[in-house]
Design an enzyme around this catalytic site. Structure first.
Site, mmCIF file in Angstrom:
data_model
loop_
_atom_site.group_PDB
_atom_site.id
_atom_site.type_symbol
_atom_site.label_atom_id
_atom_site.label_comp_id
_atom_site.label_asym_id
_atom_site.label_seq_id
_atom_site.Cartn_x
_atom_site.Cartn_y
_atom_site.Cartn_z
ATOM 1 N N ALA B 87 41.719 47.173 34.851
ATOM 2 C CA ALA B 87 41.453 47.067 36.288
ATOM 3 C C ALA B 87 42.614 47.655 37.078
ATOM 4 C CB ALA B 87 41.239 45.608 36.688
ATOM 5 N N ASP B 88 42.293 48.172 38.258
ATOM 6 C CA ASP B 88 43.328 48.676 39.161
ATOM 7 C C ASP B 88 42.860 48.466 40.594
ATOM 8 O OD1 ASP B 88 45.906 50.054 39.458
ATOM 9 O OD2 ASP B 88 44.731 51.629 40.406
#
Lengths: 216, 216
Positions: B87-88
């Site tokens: 995730a970012d």
């Protein structure tokens, strides 16, 4: 003493520390949210029976009146406080007011009615200054915040397991957005903390203006 | 073992307990949100340098590519896992990507640019299945979630005090919606947990569908 967390209120710290704040609610969610402001406050449960006739109210006027009655009752107990904070939260669906469920069957039924659609969460807040001389408390602020919540599509197996876990039983609308219920919520429109039971941002704005007007 | 909290995933418990999940992120917020699902998972930090040229990406494609690169790097470290979760998160304002601030001055500047207006928070998520034989990992799901956030009007004194407190320094956009920064947020439109760094509801939906399709 509450840990220092007061982004909106930080520059007002010295004024705030001279005041005695009381939260007229035993909700652990409201305590948690109010602690984010950095305020030092005491909790005094209200003895108001919360027996208003819902049919006589809109959801907004209902939470407003409940918050007022709770705060007034505590103001009579704590006449030397600077500010009494009263609050009440309900869920509204198709004009109906949903509060805490009566039992597990009621909780399952309430949750199934929320499936795959939007509902509104109303919180009423009343800020009172008690009269040390024993007179009527003064209403400094009252407001209602509404947040729209979109729920995912539930199946009954999922909901029964959630109710059996216990979380829904002490919550208006039978769910906790901050706990296990989090994964049920597709989106919110408005103040998230209002859904938890206390409209943090708007409360802070009112507190800042009360200090500016030297009302507390 | 993570405490049992799995409203959306509860009925899939036995299938989930056979799988080995890895979160390719050291963010304490992502850990906290993923724990709400009841999943048992390990955390493995990615060694991906996060040095993509932002000018070549939209905010959505940027978080998607970063999430993919982080997950791939961890998939190469953990070939026997069932699912790698990458995730970012970034903040987008006027088409510009805001990440973590470089220093306090940068954080104050970033926060002042968010005052009294809306911005978007983008989180990209990639779910990978590593190849135990050493080949390329398979992308099972990738998606981007966007939430709109309306900030209150800041004054510089308030913002300097917030930055001096330290919270903004490790956060995209220089604020934490779940912490001290909570009182700065007037409203959100969309997934609240996405603003914290992980779109909980959408992740759960994808996990349910992956189990139904026997992909994990």
């Amino acid at each position: 003493l509450v840990k220092c967390r007061k982004t909106m209120l930080r520059s007002l710290q010295s004024q705030l520390s001279r005041s005695k704040f009381i939260l007229a609610s035993t909700s652990p969610r409201r305590k948690e949210i109010l602690e984010k402001t950095g305020l030092t406050f005491d909790i005094v449960p209200s003895l108001f029976p919360e027996d208003l006739d819902k049919s006589q109210f809109t959801p907004a006027s209902y939470v407003q009146e409940n918050a007022l009655c709770k705060a007034k009752e505590v103001a009579a107990q704590c006449r030397n406080a600077s500010l009494i904070i009263g609050a009440d939260t309900v869920v509204e669906l198709d004009g109906q007011i949903l509060e805490k469920p009566n039992d597990k069957t009621h909780a399952v039924q309430m949750l199934m009615s929320l499936s795959n659609r939007k509902h509104n969460v109303f919180t009423g807040v009343v800020l009172l200054r008690p009269d040390p001389a024993g007179g009527e408390a003064i209403v400094l602020r009252k407001f209602v915040e509404c947040t729209e919540v979109l729920m995912t599509t539930f199946n009954e197996e999922m909901i029964r397991a959630y109710v059996d876990g216990g979380e829904p039983m002490d919550k208006s609308g039978s769910y906790g957005i901050q706990g296990e219920g989090a994964s049920l919520v597709e989106s919110v429109t408005g103040c998230y903390f209002n859904v938890m039971g206390f409209p943090l941002h708007r409360f802070c704005k009112h507190l800042v203006s009360l200090l500016e007007e030297k009302e507390i």
